[in-house]
Write a protein that holds these residues in place. Structure first.
Motif, PDB file in Angstrom:
ATOM      1  N   TYR A 162       0.849  -1.276   0.284  1.00  0.00           N
ATOM      2  CA  TYR A 162      -0.216   0.123  -0.091  1.00  0.00           C
ATOM      3  C   TYR A 162       1.270   0.795  -0.131  1.00  0.00           C
ATOM      4  O   TYR A 162       0.816   2.471  -0.861  1.00  0.00           O
ATOM      5  CB  TYR A 162      -1.267   0.049   1.267  1.00  0.00           C
ATOM      6  N   ARG A 163       1.774   1.211   0.567  1.00  0.00           N
ATOM      7  CA  ARG A 163       2.906   2.103   0.857  1.00  0.00           C
ATOM      8  C   ARG A 163       3.974   2.632  -0.569  1.00  0.00           C
ATOM      9  O   ARG A 163       3.791   3.680  -1.127  1.00  0.00           O
ATOM     10  CB  ARG A 163       3.753   2.262   2.312  1.00  0.00           C
ATOM     11  N   THR A 215       2.714   2.136  -3.383  1.00  0.00           N
ATOM     12  CA  THR A 215       1.138   2.311  -4.017  1.00  0.00           C
ATOM     13  C   THR A 215       1.197   3.625  -4.025  1.00  0.00           C
ATOM     14  O   THR A 215       1.010   4.840  -5.072  1.00  0.00           O
ATOM     15  CB  THR A 215      -0.091   1.230  -3.490  1.00  0.00           C
ATOM     16  N   GLN A 216       1.452   4.020  -2.998  1.00  0.00           N
ATOM     17  CA  GLN A 216       0.940   5.215  -2.173  1.00  0.00           C
ATOM     18  C   GLN A 216       2.350   6.815  -2.890  1.00  0.00           C
ATOM     19  O   GLN A 216       1.731   7.208  -3.929  1.00  0.00           O
ATOM     20  CB  GLN A 216       1.260   5.712  -1.401  1.00  0.00           C
ATOM     21  N   GLU A 217       3.497   5.913  -3.047  1.00  0.00           N
ATOM     22  CA  GLU A 217       4.778   6.228  -3.394  1.00  0.00           C
ATOM     23  C   GLU A 217       5.037   6.789  -5.012  1.00  0.00           C
ATOM     24  O   GLU A 217       5.230   7.566  -5.423  1.00  0.00           O
ATOM     25  CB  GLU A 217       5.953   6.101  -3.041  1.00  0.00           C
ATOM     26  N   ARG A 262       2.392   6.793  -6.897  1.00  0.00           N
ATOM     27  CA  ARG A 262       0.926   7.704  -7.634  1.00  0.00           C
ATOM     28  C   ARG A 262       1.433   8.774  -7.594  1.00  0.00           C
ATOM     29  O   ARG A 262       0.977   9.997  -7.840  1.00  0.00           O
ATOM     30  CB  ARG A 262       0.154   7.455  -7.116  1.00  0.00           C
ATOM     31  N   GLU A 263       2.849   9.428  -6.606  1.00  0.00           N
ATOM     32  CA  GLU A 263       2.938  10.862  -6.779  1.00  0.00           C
ATOM     33  C   GLU A 263       3.898  11.283  -8.069  1.00  0.00           C
ATOM     34  O   GLU A 263       3.540  11.846  -8.736  1.00  0.00           O
ATOM     35  CB  GLU A 263       4.171  10.630  -6.126  1.00  0.00           C
TER      36      GLU A 263
END
Length: 106
Positions: free
Chosen positions: A26-27, A29-31, A33-34
């Motif tokens: 999940y983390r 994916t968040q990074e 997505r930046e």
């Protein structure tokens, strides 16, 4: 030499994030997505493929009563990242020359 911006760029971004330190899905994916618009359903097949290719390995850690899977870059993953970075730099330089009105034969 132009690199495909889809799969190769996503692989490069994933490896770039993981090379900074072990990270769970999940983390990660968040990074990513930046820089790129992706969903978790897009990212997990990429992670599995990079793992199958030997670029990533995984381990599980307990977290709030469940296991959280962490991704870790391997030596092969570092080498692949370095190759992506070299290709990206050449690609970016060529695009910069065109966008800035320079000569591509310089």
């Amino acid at each position: 030499m132009a690199i495909p911006l889809s799969g190769s760029l996503l692989d490069a971004c994933v490896l770039a994030v993981v090379r900074k330190g072990d990270v769970y899905g999940y983390r990660l994916t968040q990074e990513v997505r930046e820089a790129l618009e992706i969903s978790e359903s897009t990212l997990y097949p990429v992670l599995r493929r990079l793992q199958k290719e030997g670029c990533l390995c995984t381990y599980d850690e307990p977290y709030q009563g469940r296991n959280r899977r962490y991704y870790q870059i391997t030596e092969l993953g570092h080498a692949k990242y370095d190759a992506f970075l070299e290709e990206w730099t050449m690609y970016k330089d060529k695009v910069d020359r065109v966008l800035m009105g320079g000569n591509n034969n310089e």
